[in-house]
Design a protein around this motif. Structure first.
Motif, short mmCIF file in Angstrom:
data_model
loop_
_atom_site.label_atom_id
_atom_site.label_comp_id
_atom_site.label_asym_id
_atom_site.label_seq_id
_atom_site.Cartn_x
_atom_site.Cartn_y
_atom_site.Cartn_z
N GLY A 47 20.91 27.15 35.65
CA GLY A 47 20.55 25.80 36.05
C GLY A 47 20.94 24.83 34.96
O GLY A 47 21.06 25.22 33.79
N PRO A 48 21.15 23.55 35.30
CA PRO A 48 21.64 22.59 34.31
C PRO A 48 20.54 22.07 33.37
O PRO A 48 19.35 22.08 33.70
N ILE A 49 20.97 21.61 32.21
CA ILE A 49 20.11 20.94 31.24
C ILE A 49 20.72 19.58 30.95
O ILE A 49 21.91 19.48 30.62
N THR A 50 19.93 18.52 31.09
CA THR A 50 20.37 17.17 30.78
C THR A 50 19.45 16.58 29.74
O THR A 50 18.23 16.52 29.93
N ILE A 51 20.02 16.15 28.62
CA ILE A 51 19.26 15.59 27.51
C ILE A 51 19.71 14.15 27.31
O ILE A 51 20.90 13.88 27.09
N GLY A 52 18.75 13.22 27.40
CA GLY A 52 19.06 11.81 27.30
C GLY A 52 19.38 11.35 25.90
O GLY A 52 19.41 12.13 24.94
N ALA A 53 19.57 10.05 25.75
CA ALA A 53 20.00 9.48 24.48
C ALA A 53 18.91 9.58 23.42
O ALA A 53 17.71 9.47 23.71
N HIS A 54 19.35 9.79 22.18
CA HIS A 54 18.49 9.73 21.00
C HIS A 54 17.34 10.74 21.05
O HIS A 54 16.24 10.47 20.55
N VAL A 55 17.60 11.88 21.64
CA VAL A 55 16.64 12.99 21.60
C VAL A 55 16.88 13.80 20.33
O VAL A 55 18.03 14.04 19.94
N ILE A 56 15.80 14.21 19.68
CA ILE A 56 15.88 15.05 18.49
C ILE A 56 15.33 16.42 18.83
O ILE A 56 14.19 16.54 19.29
N VAL A 57 16.14 17.44 18.61
CA VAL A 57 15.73 18.83 18.83
C VAL A 57 15.69 19.48 17.45
O VAL A 57 16.73 19.70 16.83
N MET A 58 14.50 19.78 16.96
CA MET A 58 14.36 20.21 15.58
C MET A 58 14.60 21.72 15.42
O MET A 58 14.87 22.42 16.39
N GLU A 59 14.49 22.18 14.18
CA GLU A 59 14.87 23.54 13.84
C GLU A 59 14.15 24.58 14.69
O GLU A 59 12.94 24.52 14.87
N ASN A 60 14.94 25.53 15.19
CA ASN A 60 14.43 26.71 15.91
C ASN A 60 13.67 26.38 17.20
O ASN A 60 12.93 27.21 17.71
N ALA A 61 13.88 25.19 17.74
CA ALA A 61 13.34 24.88 19.05
C ALA A 61 14.20 25.55 20.13
O ALA A 61 15.37 25.87 19.91
N LEU A 62 13.60 25.75 21.32
CA LEU A 62 14.29 26.39 22.44
C LEU A 62 14.16 25.52 23.69
O LEU A 62 13.06 25.11 24.05
N ILE A 63 15.30 25.25 24.32
CA ILE A 63 15.33 24.57 25.63
C ILE A 63 16.10 25.48 26.57
O ILE A 63 17.25 25.85 26.29
N ARG A 64 15.47 25.81 27.71
CA ARG A 64 16.06 26.84 28.57
C ARG A 64 15.86 26.47 30.04
O ARG A 64 14.75 26.21 30.48
N ALA A 65 16.96 26.45 30.79
CA ALA A 65 16.90 26.24 32.24
C ALA A 65 17.16 27.55 32.96
O ALA A 65 17.75 28.48 32.40
N THR A 66 16.70 27.63 34.20
CA THR A 66 16.99 28.79 35.04
C THR A 66 17.55 28.30 36.38
O THR A 66 17.55 27.10 36.67
N ALA A 67 17.99 29.24 37.19
CA ALA A 67 18.50 28.88 38.52
C ALA A 67 17.41 28.21 39.34
O ALA A 67 17.69 27.34 40.18
N ALA A 68 16.16 28.59 39.12
CA ALA A 68 15.05 28.01 39.87
C ALA A 68 14.58 26.68 39.31
O ALA A 68 14.05 25.84 40.05
N ASN A 69 14.75 26.47 38.01
CA ASN A 69 14.20 25.28 37.35
C ASN A 69 15.18 24.71 36.35
O ASN A 69 15.40 25.28 35.27
N ALA A 70 15.78 23.57 36.70
CA ALA A 70 16.62 22.84 35.76
C ALA A 70 15.73 22.19 34.69
O ALA A 70 14.50 22.19 34.79
N VAL A 71 16.38 21.63 33.68
CA VAL A 71 15.67 20.89 32.63
C VAL A 71 16.24 19.48 32.55
O VAL A 71 17.46 19.30 32.52
N HIS A 72 15.35 18.50 32.51
CA HIS A 72 15.74 17.12 32.21
C HIS A 72 14.82 16.60 31.12
O HIS A 72 13.59 16.71 31.25
#
Length: 209
Positions: A47-72
Motif C-alpha cells: 500500500g502507498p505511503i504519502t508524507i506531506g511537507a516539512h515532516v520530520i521522521v527521527m532516528e529509528n522511527a518506522l512508517i509502514r503501509a500494507t495492502a489493507a491500510n495505506a499511510v498518509h
C-alpha cells in the motif's frame, strides 16, 4: 537506502533530506522540506505511503503501509525516535513522541499529541487536538483514553477488531493460527528478494539505468 519494491519506486522531493542509513522502500512519496534521520524505515508493503511537507521522521522511527491500510501523514508533523506508524491516517501538525505506537486503521486528527510510549490502537479515531498521555492507550470510536493498567477496559473497547484477520488475513479460530500466519506473512515478505536497490537519483544502483 532507496529500494524499488513491487515495481514501485520512492518519489522524494528535491528539498527533502534523507540520511544515508535511512531505508525507503516501494510506493513512498515524500514532500518538500522533509527530514528523514538515521535508521528510520519507511516501507510500503503493498500500500502507498504519502508524507506531506516539512515532516520530520527521527532516528529509528518506522512508517509502514500494507495492502489493507495505506499511510498518509499530513504536513508539519514530527515523528519521534523509535515511534512507529502502521497503516494509519495522520492529520497536520501532529506530534508523536519517542516510542509512540500507532496501529492499522487509526485516524489521528490535526494537532494531536501522542506522548512517550503511548499507543493508538487499531481503528481508533482521535479528534483534532487530542492528547494521549505518557504510556496511555487510545482505543475505539468515539475514542477512550485509558491508563495501561485498565487492561479489561481496553479489551472491552475493541472486541471486534480481529487483529489476525484484518492485518494478516487469518481467522483467529484457525487451527495452528501462528503456523498459518507466519507462513502466509512470510511468503508475502519474501517478495523483497526481488527488490532493486536505487541510487540517490532513483536509478537502479547496479544497472546504470
Amino acid at each position: 537506502m532507496l529500494y524499488e519494491h513491487l515495481g514501485a519506486r520512492p518519489r522524494i522531493h528535491d528539498s527533502a533530506v534523507i540520511a544515508p542509513t535511512a531505508v525507503i522502500s516501494g510506493d513512498v512519496t515524500i514532500g518538500p522540506g522533509c527530514q528523514v534521520l538515521h535508521g528510520a524505515v519507511i516501507t510500503a508493503e503493498g500500500g502507498p505511503i504519502t508524507i506531506g511537507a516539512h515532516v520530520i521522521v527521527m532516528e529509528n522511527a518506522l512508517i509502514r503501509a500494507t495492502a489493507a491500510n495505506a499511510v498518509h501523514i499530513g504536513p508539519h508533523t514530527l515523528i519521534g525516535t523509535l515511534a512507529s506508524i502502521a497503516g494509519a491516517t495522520v492529520g497536520e501538525q501532529v506530534f508523536f513522541a519517542s516510542g509512540a505506537r500507532i496501529f492499522n486503521g487509526a485516524l489521528v486528527g490535526d494537532r494531536c499529541e501522542v506522548r512517550v510510549n503511548a499507543i493508538v490502537h487499531r481503528r481508533a479515531v482521535l479528534p483534532a487536538g487530542t492528547v494521549v498521555p505518557i504510556g496511555w492507550v487510545a482505543v475505539g470510536d468515539p475514542v477512550q483514553l485509558l491508563s495501561p493498567d485498565q487492561d479489561e477496559a481496553i479489551s472491552a473497547a475493541q472486541p471486534e477488531l480481529d487483529f489476525p484477520g484484518h492485518v494478516f488475513g487469518v481467522d483467529r479460530d484457525t487451527p495452528d493460527l501462528m503456523v498459518q500466519l507466519t507462513e502466509r506473512y512470510g511468503s508475502s515478505l519474501a517478495r523483497h528478494a526481488d527488490d532493486v536497490r536505487l541510487d540517490a537519483d532513483g536509478r537502479a544502483a547496479d544497472s546504470g539505468e
